[in-house]
Scaffold this motif. Structure first.
Motif, PDB file in Angstrom:
ATOM      1  N   GLN A 145       0.925  -1.129  -0.037  1.00 44.84           N
ATOM      2  CA  GLN A 145       0.049   0.000   0.045  1.00 44.84           C
ATOM      3  C   GLN A 145       0.917   1.315   0.143  1.00 44.84           C
ATOM      4  OE1 GLN A 145      -3.212  -0.279  -0.542  1.00 44.84           O
ATOM      5  NE2 GLN A 145      -2.951  -2.457  -0.271  1.00 44.84           N
ATOM      6  N   PRO A 146       0.314   1.998  -0.622  1.00 41.45           N
ATOM      7  CA  PRO A 146       1.299   3.626  -0.606  1.00 41.45           C
ATOM      8  C   PRO A 146       1.566   4.067   0.955  1.00 41.45           C
ATOM      9  CG  PRO A 146      -0.452   3.786  -2.397  1.00 41.45           C
ATOM     10  CD  PRO A 146      -0.792   2.251  -1.631  1.00 41.45           C
ATOM     11  N   GLY A 147       2.752   4.466   0.871  1.00 41.15           N
ATOM     12  CA  GLY A 147       3.336   4.789   2.159  1.00 41.15           C
ATOM     13  C   GLY A 147       3.600   3.746   3.118  1.00 41.15           C
ATOM     14  N   ALA A 148       3.420   2.549   2.851  1.00 39.57           N
ATOM     15  CA  ALA A 148       3.760   1.598   3.666  1.00 39.57           C
ATOM     16  C   ALA A 148       5.513   1.408   3.756  1.00 39.57           C
ATOM     17  CB  ALA A 148       3.379   0.114   3.401  1.00 39.57           C
ATOM     18  N   GLN A 149       5.890   0.970   4.965  1.00 44.68           N
ATOM     19  CA  GLN A 149       7.435   0.615   4.986  1.00 44.68           C
ATOM     20  C   GLN A 149       7.691  -0.510   4.477  1.00 44.68           C
ATOM     21  OE1 GLN A 149       9.636   2.866   6.070  1.00 44.68           O
ATOM     22  NE2 GLN A 149       8.411   4.459   7.398  1.00 44.68           N
ATOM     23  N   ALA A 150       8.398  -0.702   3.419  1.00 37.52           N
ATOM     24  CA  ALA A 150       8.725  -2.066   2.904  1.00 37.52           C
ATOM     25  C   ALA A 150      10.064  -2.036   3.359  1.00 37.52           C
ATOM     26  CB  ALA A 150       8.158  -2.165   1.413  1.00 37.52           C
ATOM     27  N   VAL A 151      10.558  -3.441   3.391  1.00 36.55           N
ATOM     28  CA  VAL A 151      11.957  -3.776   3.611  1.00 36.55           C
ATOM     29  C   VAL A 151      12.270  -5.051   2.888  1.00 36.55           C
ATOM     30  CG1 VAL A 151      13.625  -4.786   5.423  1.00 36.55           C
ATOM     31  CG2 VAL A 151      11.946  -2.854   5.824  1.00 36.55           C
TER      32      VAL A 151
END
Lengths: 109, 801
Positions: free
Chosen positions: B140-146
């Motif tokens: 989702q836009p804005g999510a913190q992805a690692v």
């Protein structure tokens, strides 16, 4: 030679120019991001206001007929003609842009 | 006929099967695939994640292909056991299938590093289409992805997640990104490029644990340091799937061991692809797997002869705008010379490893244009003595055909699809291929990452008798893409500012040609929801007035439909006197022009006029010219004034590719001259004609009829549809009449007034969004983008030095 304290750095936005009159000369000061530079504000072609041109890299394109002027040397880069504008030393101290101009150079003339 | 069972419905297995079918038919074929999809191009999953392609677009073999070739396809069935004595395989659905020949193409799986508590929601591997869909859903836009893993796949995943709007961090266990393919310097150049794109990179971090209750909330590193995460993608490498090889009783090391003829230790069992180990090497790239497939097909069909003799490891990063290529052995060695070139400002790094005048390895970052030539040197072990002075800079070829003439027939042109020069030439001669589109269809060349397009075009130009260059004009040498491409790039890569486009896809600098064009493109792609950069606009669009030959400006207030009032005229007269306006002129577009105004007077004049900007200085709607129509005219049959004023209100303040002039006339006598306007309405008894593409400039063109409609509302809607279509599809500086000549009125109709309802609704919705985010430029008199936009700078003081 004289250093003129001109204006706060934030008054000249990134990749834009602003004109100022110093010792009877109209000078365009540009913010290139990593440094400020200054040249005569009149395009050597037909006197167009260089401060209103689009800045790309260290060049400005005159808004009237598209002459491209190198802001470091003052030379016209496009088209291929050997004319130039005067350049002026610029320094930034305490957030203020200063320009070095020979005072009233044309008075004697 | 014998029973051939293929375990694995992926690229290697099916490509090999295609080769087998090209020999005389000897087999009843059954294919097992544990995924529920037909064969697709796995290497393009990252471009699905990055929004560049849809899932349908990466399908390689449709269901019809399986049917036409009489292949029994068992989708969603995983083979769990092989009985080599009775020659049967068992599926996880309980099914049993006999084989005479077994082809293992089981590929590989994601390697899971030893991290505790991996079993959480929103933790994904990135290996197949289902993984990709799941990631897309979670991203989702804005999510913190690692992303755990800074190799090829990890970086591609990171960019894809960023395009989906996530804030992305790449966590890599070693200190160099793509450490398998790059040296330390190459890795740092790549890191810089990724960081420029806004992707955070953390190196030398060992992830030990995932945090969160049920759903992942973060990571913990060996140092104790923690990192927040809403979703985690693990791309830490792959491992060959060899279990079935073991169960089939064939020799297995790291992969299923095969000979140069692609045989395993059991003459009835064959293996191909990523699950295979050949001369100690396991390959994870497409080109060698396709080559293995050809050899295997010859062997299994009784045409044993061709051999697979290994492949130079080569890798290319598929992230738009980040060129990285690596092949051979790239680490420094004592007996090798390294020849380098670096340009930190442009982010270009090239290194060739040379031993005994032969190339042993190559790294290219920032510019991989020469990768084909270096691959060929590696593949043929070319003697470089005569080229030593030109290793990094080939002498420019005067004859463009020479470059392709220098390539040997066996040289791979398209590494993604494994297409050689000889195959392309054969397609040209034998199948009459003359265009890029035909070449793509016939050979699949250039349908992968697209980096071989120039070489393919060179070959077509040199060889194909009927070759016609697809003359698509590039915007500018600063950003060498067509405007159509740039729209796609801006959209799919979510670039919101001119400078972003220049930095990632151009030379970082731009010029007076491309900057205003890119300003337009980012505005129209994002419907005004972009980062406006006034420095990239022409002066007229910074001060909202038209610059004149002496550096003064002209001011044209908006008078919708050319209708004004005595009060407005009085204010205009007052302003003209007060500011010593040099000339007051009535224009050809039913407006009043105040000429010779100083920049510093502009905001005051606008305030005293109290009228909106007439946009006479920009590429926008200049005017809607009207006649008086039914309001006063005794011949009028439609209300031209009200229709014209309403039209102007709906379209004003928006940018267009070029200036746009409109007109509305109340009867076919056409007093408002609308048939030579960009867009016009011609009133008829009981209907409106909507006409587009008129011109009355250097040349004259009569407008084409777009549609005839009955009501004024329909007429206005038709204009709005066409207007937005023009905004979205014309090149910058392309007038409506040039646009119409280029696309044709038939197509314009099909894409606007005759388009399906959903398409029309979407066009209008985008226009509406732009409209909502637009404003009357002259309101900037109170809130200028920059405080010194209109004022003359006064020096602070003089200091004697």
């Amino acid at each position: 030679m004289k250093w003129f304290r001109v204006t706060q750095v934030e008054n000249i936005p990134l990749r834009e120019g602003r004109a100022v009159t110093l010792a009877d000369r109209e000078i365009a000061i540009f913010n290139l991001g990593d440094r400020f530079v200054a040249v005569d504000n009149a395009c050597p072609h037909r006197g167009g206001p260089l401060c209103d041109g689009i800045v790309s890299g260290a060049s400005v394109t005159c808004p009237l007929h598209g002459y491209k002027v190198c802001l470091d040397t003052g030379e016209v880069r496009k088209p291929d003609v050997s004319i130039r504008v005067d350049t002026y030393a610029v320094r930034v101290e305490d957030g203020v842009v200063s320009v070095r101009v020979e005072e009233a150079r044309n008075k004697a003339a | 006929m014998e029973d051939l069972v293929v375990v694995g419905n992926g690229m290697a297995g099916i490509a090999c099967l295609e080769q087998i079918l090209s020999h005389d038919r000897k087999f009843n074929v059954t294919v097992f695939g544990d995924e529920t999809h037909v064969n697709y191009n796995r290497i393009l999953l990252s471009s699905v994640l990055a929004g560049e392609r849809s899932t349908d677009e990466i399908t390689l073999n449709s269901l019809e292909w399986y049917q036409q070739n009489q292949i029994a396809l068992r989708l969603g069935v995983r083979v769990i056991d092989v009985d080599p004595v009775n020659r049967i395989v068992k599926g996880d659905d309980g099914s049993v299938q006999h084989y005479d020949r077994l082809l293992l193409a089981t590929g590989s799986r994601a390697f899971l590093p030893p991290i505790s508590e991996l079993d959480k929601e929103n933790v994904f591997t990135f290996r197949n289409l289902d993984d990709t869909k799941a990631i897309l859903e979670a991203a989702q836009p804005g999510a913190q992805a690692v992303v755990i893993g800074g190799g090829l796949l990890g970086l591609e995943a990171a960019r894809g997640l960023q395009v989906q709007g996530c804030k992305v961090t790449v966590v890599h266990v070693l200190d160099t990104l793509m450490n398998q393919q790059l040296d330390i310097t190459g890795g740092s150049y790549l890191r810089q490029k990724m960081e420029q794109m806004g992707i955070k990179v953390l190196t030398s971090r060992v992830t030990t644990r995932l945090l969160g209750d049920g759903r992942v909330e973060g990571l913990e590193f060996a140092s104790g340091e923690k990192l927040e995460a809403d979703l985690v993608v693990i791309a830490a490498g792959i491992r060959p799937n060899v279990d079935l090889g073991r169960k089939a009783g064939v020799t297995v090391n790291r992969g299923i061991v095969v000979s140069d003829h692609m045989e395993t230790s059991d003459p009835r069992v064959f293996a191909v692809g990523e699950c295979v180990e050949h001369r100690g090497q396991v390959y994870g790239l497409v080109a060698p797997l396709l080559e293995q497939g050809k050899v295997l097909a010859a062997t299994i069909t009784g045409n044993k002869g061709p051999t697979f003799e290994g492949w130079t490891a080569a890798a290319k990063l598929k992230v738009m705008g980040v060129e990285v290529f690596s092949a051979g052995d790239v680490q420094e060695q004592e007996d090798s010379d390294s020849v380098r070139y670096e340009d930190p400002a442009l982010g270009i790094y090239k290194k060739l490893m040379i031993r005994g005048n032969r190339l042993t390895g190559v790294v290219l970052v920032g510019d991989a244009g020469d990768s084909g030539r270096y691959m060929e040197w590696l593949r043929t072990n070319a003697d470089l003595v005569v080229r030593r002075r030109n290793l990094l800079f080939p002498e420019p070829v005067a004859d463009t055909g020479e470059g392709v003439a220098e390539m040997s027939d066996g040289e791979t042109v398209c590494g993604c699809m494994g297409v050689t020069k000889a195959q392309i030439i054969a397609a040209i001669h034998e199948k009459g291929v003359n265009t890029m589109a035909q070449l793509k269809e016939r050979t699949k060349a250039s349908t992968g990452c697209g980096s071989c397009t120039a070489t393919c075009q060179g070959l077509l130009k040199a060889v194909a008798p009927g070759y016609e260059e697809e003359t698509k004009k590039l915007l500018c040498k600063c950003v060498p893409f067509t405007q159509e491409n740039l729209r796609d790039i801006i959209k799919s890569q979510r670039l919101k500012s001119v400078q972003q486009v220049l930095e990632i896809y151009g030379n970082g600098v731009g010029c007076e040609v491309c900057k205003p064009a890119l300003s337009y493109l980012v505005d129209v792609v994002w419907c005004g929801d972009h980062e406006e950069d006034r420095s990239a606009r022409f002066i007229n669009d910074r001060v909202h007035a038209n610059i004149q030959k002496d550096g003064t400006f002209s001011v044209v207030p908006r008078m919708r439909g050319g209708v004004t009032t005595p009060a407005e005229l009085r204010r205009i007269a007052d302003v003209a006197e007060k500011y010593n306006v040099r000339m007051v002129k009535v224009t050809g577009s039913q407006r009043i022009d105040l000429l010779g105004v100083h920049k510093s007077d502009l905001p005051k004049i606008w305030a005293e006029l109290g009228m909106p900007s007439g946009q006479a200085y920009t590429k926008g709607v200049r005017m809607v010219k009207t006649c008086v129509g039914t309001e006063f005219c005794r011949f009028g049959v439609q209300d031209a004034i009200h229709a014209g004023v309403e039209l102007e209100r709906r379209l004003e303040n928006l940018y267009t590719p070029h200036k746009t002039k409109l007109g509305v006339t109340g009867c076919p006598r056409n007093c408002a001259e609308v048939t030579v306007k960009d867009i016009g309405l011609v009133g008829q008894e009981g209907s409106w004609q909507v006409v587009v593409g008129g011109a009355a400039g250097k040349h004259v063109r009569k407008a084409d009829l777009l549609i005839t409609v009955q009501t004024t509302d329909e007429a206005l809607d038709s204009v709005m549809l066409f207007f937005q279509y023009y905004r979205e599809n014309a090149n910058y500086l392309e007038r409506v009449y040039d646009f119409i000549e280029r696309v044709g009125i038939e197509k314009a109709r099909k894409e606007t007034v005759y388009a399906p309802a959903a398409q029309r609704k979407a066009l209008l919705a985008r226009l509406q969004k732009s409209k909502v985010l637009s404003h009357d430029a002259w309101t900037e008199r109170e809130t200028p983008v920059n405080p010194t936009q209109f004022v003359q700078i006064q020096p602070l003081e003089a200091v004697i030095q």
